[in-house]
Design an enzyme around this catalytic site. Sequence first.
Site, PDB file in Angstrom:
ATOM      1  N   ARG A  49      15.588  -4.396  16.986  1.00 53.34           N
ATOM      2  CA  ARG A  49      15.055  -3.235  16.258  1.00 53.34           C
ATOM      3  C   ARG A  49      16.216  -2.381  15.763  1.00 53.34           C
ATOM      4  O   ARG A  49      16.212  -1.889  14.638  1.00 53.34           O
ATOM      5  CB  ARG A  49      14.106  -2.399  17.142  1.00 53.34           C
ATOM      6  CG  ARG A  49      13.774  -1.052  16.507  1.00 53.34           C
ATOM      7  CD  ARG A  49      12.560  -0.329  17.095  1.00 53.34           C
ATOM      8  NE  ARG A  49      12.438  -0.418  18.532  1.00 53.34           N
ATOM      9  CZ  ARG A  49      13.242   0.187  19.416  1.00 53.34           C
ATOM     10  NH1 ARG A  49      14.229   0.963  19.023  1.00 53.34           N
ATOM     11  NH2 ARG A  49      13.051   0.026  20.708  1.00 53.34           N
ATOM     12  N   TYR A 102       2.229   5.001  -7.567  1.00 51.93           N
ATOM     13  CA  TYR A 102       1.598   3.874  -6.875  1.00 51.93           C
ATOM     14  C   TYR A 102       0.554   4.433  -5.900  1.00 51.93           C
ATOM     15  O   TYR A 102       0.824   5.412  -5.192  1.00 51.93           O
ATOM     16  CB  TYR A 102       2.695   3.092  -6.128  1.00 51.93           C
ATOM     17  CG  TYR A 102       2.170   2.026  -5.226  1.00 51.93           C
ATOM     18  CD1 TYR A 102       1.614   0.862  -5.738  1.00 51.93           C
ATOM     19  CD2 TYR A 102       2.218   2.181  -3.842  1.00 51.93           C
ATOM     20  CE1 TYR A 102       1.127  -0.118  -4.897  1.00 51.93           C
ATOM     21  CE2 TYR A 102       1.737   1.200  -2.996  1.00 51.93           C
ATOM     22  CZ  TYR A 102       1.193   0.050  -3.525  1.00 51.93           C
ATOM     23  OH  TYR A 102       0.704  -0.918  -2.689  1.00 51.93           O
ATOM     24  N   ASP A 174      11.740   5.346  -6.982  1.00 50.65           N
ATOM     25  CA  ASP A 174      11.125   4.072  -6.626  1.00 50.65           C
ATOM     26  C   ASP A 174      11.438   3.098  -7.757  1.00 50.65           C
ATOM     27  O   ASP A 174      10.900   3.209  -8.857  1.00 50.65           O
ATOM     28  CB  ASP A 174       9.613   4.274  -6.450  1.00 50.65           C
ATOM     29  CG  ASP A 174       8.888   3.000  -6.029  1.00 50.65           C
ATOM     30  OD1 ASP A 174       9.386   1.898  -6.330  1.00 50.65           O
ATOM     31  OD2 ASP A 174       7.808   3.110  -5.427  1.00 50.65           O
ATOM     32  N   LYS A 199       7.922  -7.121  -4.160  1.00 52.80           N
ATOM     33  CA  LYS A 199       7.678  -7.361  -5.573  1.00 52.80           C
ATOM     34  C   LYS A 199       8.836  -8.158  -6.176  1.00 52.80           C
ATOM     35  O   LYS A 199       9.088  -9.255  -5.748  1.00 52.80           O
ATOM     36  CB  LYS A 199       7.444  -6.014  -6.275  1.00 52.80           C
ATOM     37  CG  LYS A 199       6.496  -5.069  -5.493  1.00 52.80           C
ATOM     38  CD  LYS A 199       5.078  -5.563  -5.347  1.00 52.80           C
ATOM     39  CE  LYS A 199       4.228  -4.731  -4.386  1.00 52.80           C
ATOM     40  NZ  LYS A 199       4.226  -3.304  -4.605  1.00 52.80           N
TER      41      LYS A 199
HETATM   42  C1  LIG Z   1       3.881  -2.147  -3.828  1.00 48.69           C
HETATM   43  C2  LIG Z   1       4.546  -0.877  -4.132  1.00 48.69           C
HETATM   44  C3  LIG Z   1       4.893   0.020  -3.115  1.00 48.69           C
HETATM   45  C4  LIG Z   1       4.534  -0.206  -1.665  1.00 48.69           C
HETATM   46  O1  LIG Z   1       5.191  -1.309  -1.117  1.00 48.69           O
HETATM   47  P1  LIG Z   1       4.580  -2.244   0.024  1.00 48.69           P
HETATM   48  O2  LIG Z   1       5.634  -3.279   0.213  1.00 48.69           O
HETATM   49  O3  LIG Z   1       3.272  -2.789  -0.453  1.00 48.69           O
HETATM   50  O4  LIG Z   1       4.387  -1.373   1.225  1.00 48.69           O
HETATM   51  C5  LIG Z   1       5.576   1.175  -3.479  1.00 48.69           C
HETATM   52  N1  LIG Z   1       5.876   1.451  -4.765  1.00 48.69           N
HETATM   53  C6  LIG Z   1       5.542   0.621  -5.767  1.00 48.69           C
HETATM   54  C7  LIG Z   1       5.901   0.975  -7.171  1.00 48.69           C
HETATM   55  C8  LIG Z   1       4.865  -0.568  -5.490  1.00 48.69           C
HETATM   56  O5  LIG Z   1       4.520  -1.377  -6.499  1.00 48.69           O
END
Ligand SMILES: *Cc1c(COP(=O)(O)O)cnc(C)c1O
Length: 378
Positions: A49, A102, A174, A199
């Site tokens: 961890r 999001y 982000d 993603k």
């Molecule tokens: C999917 C997504 C998230 C969240 O990520 P997870 O891996 O699903 O927890 C945050 N910001 C954006 C723009 C996303 O597409």
Amino acid sequence: MSYGFETLAIHAGQEPDGRTGAVIPPIFQTSTFAQDAVGAPRLGYDYSRSGNPTRDSLQECLAALEGGRHGLTFASGLAAEDTLLRAVCKPGDHVVIPDDAYGGTYRLFAKVAQPWGIDFTPARLTDVDAVRAAVTDKTRLIWVETPTNPLLGIADIAALAQVARDAGALLVVDNTFASPYLQQPLALGADVVVHSTTKYVGGHSDVVGGALVLNDETVFEQAKFHQNSMGAVNGPFDAWLTLRGVKTLAVRMDRHCDNAERITEYLSRHPKVAKVLYPGLPDHPNHEVAAKQMRRFGGMISFRTGDPASAEAVCNRAKVFTLAESLGGVESLIEHPGRMTHASVAGSALEVPADLVRLSVGIETADDLLADLEQALG
Ligand SMILES: *Cc1c(COP(=O)(O)O)cnc(C)c1O
């Protein structure tokens, strides 16, 4: 010597294994590490961890790709966001968030952070004055997504970095939709980059993960402390899968962009499509800003059909485009944000149009994708 993006994606943090010469860093699938004497772990590793070599490889690689000093990776994008939020905010603080964030990010602020005492204001990030007006003397973070999900809005990162500096707040970007190949927020003045590595970074729809990349030592120490204290870390196998994916990020992104350009061209001329939202289109309201801060315009496209029923019908009829949430994988996905990814913002300031369809354009043969949209649009 400084290396190019593609070289860093393949080599940063990924030296051949010192003991065996294995070209690919091993998956250190272990929870604990033998110590040579009490309080003397061999390479500083004592418990996974707190630290794991496979995770370290990924953290180092992502930091290099974003041009940042430090990377931290997590079990999901939201785990990364939550860890950052608690590392830098305390009850009483205020955060400015995008008015088309999001859905899961909005839920984190509205249902988790706000009851804990962190207030937030949704602002239109494409309007720098609106963001400045949303700042209070309690504002600790300005949270930016660009391009936004699902409306593909573009925020001017450099301009918002100035707003954050003036406010004594941190600018968080982000960067999930663009990936570090298309956009590098730290170089534009952002303080922290957030990723859902689920993603484009992972890129194969086979692993969930998240990351933070940043330069500031104090914020890094706080975030690293919280990474260990809250424990929302990614496991070694997940870190390894993400590393395997990221090696091809540049070539994948170029193909995502090629295919998306073909599709926006097609959709823009289609009589059953009322509006195409894509930052690469010259009629996009912030096309100039996108062209300034992005290498290309990405693989995400949204379009409006004019009525909710036809939007849902297109989603249901698509075959090569799989009807599914998520994005950024090699395979093309289609979805209806209003009833799928963004159902959690229904009735809020972030509600999305019911005739909206979102595409995550994959790297299949472009002609097959066009033919599929042709039949789905009927
Ligand atoms: C999917 C997504 C998230 C969240 O990520 P997870 O891996 O699903 O927890 C945050 N910001 C954006 C723009 C996303 O597409």
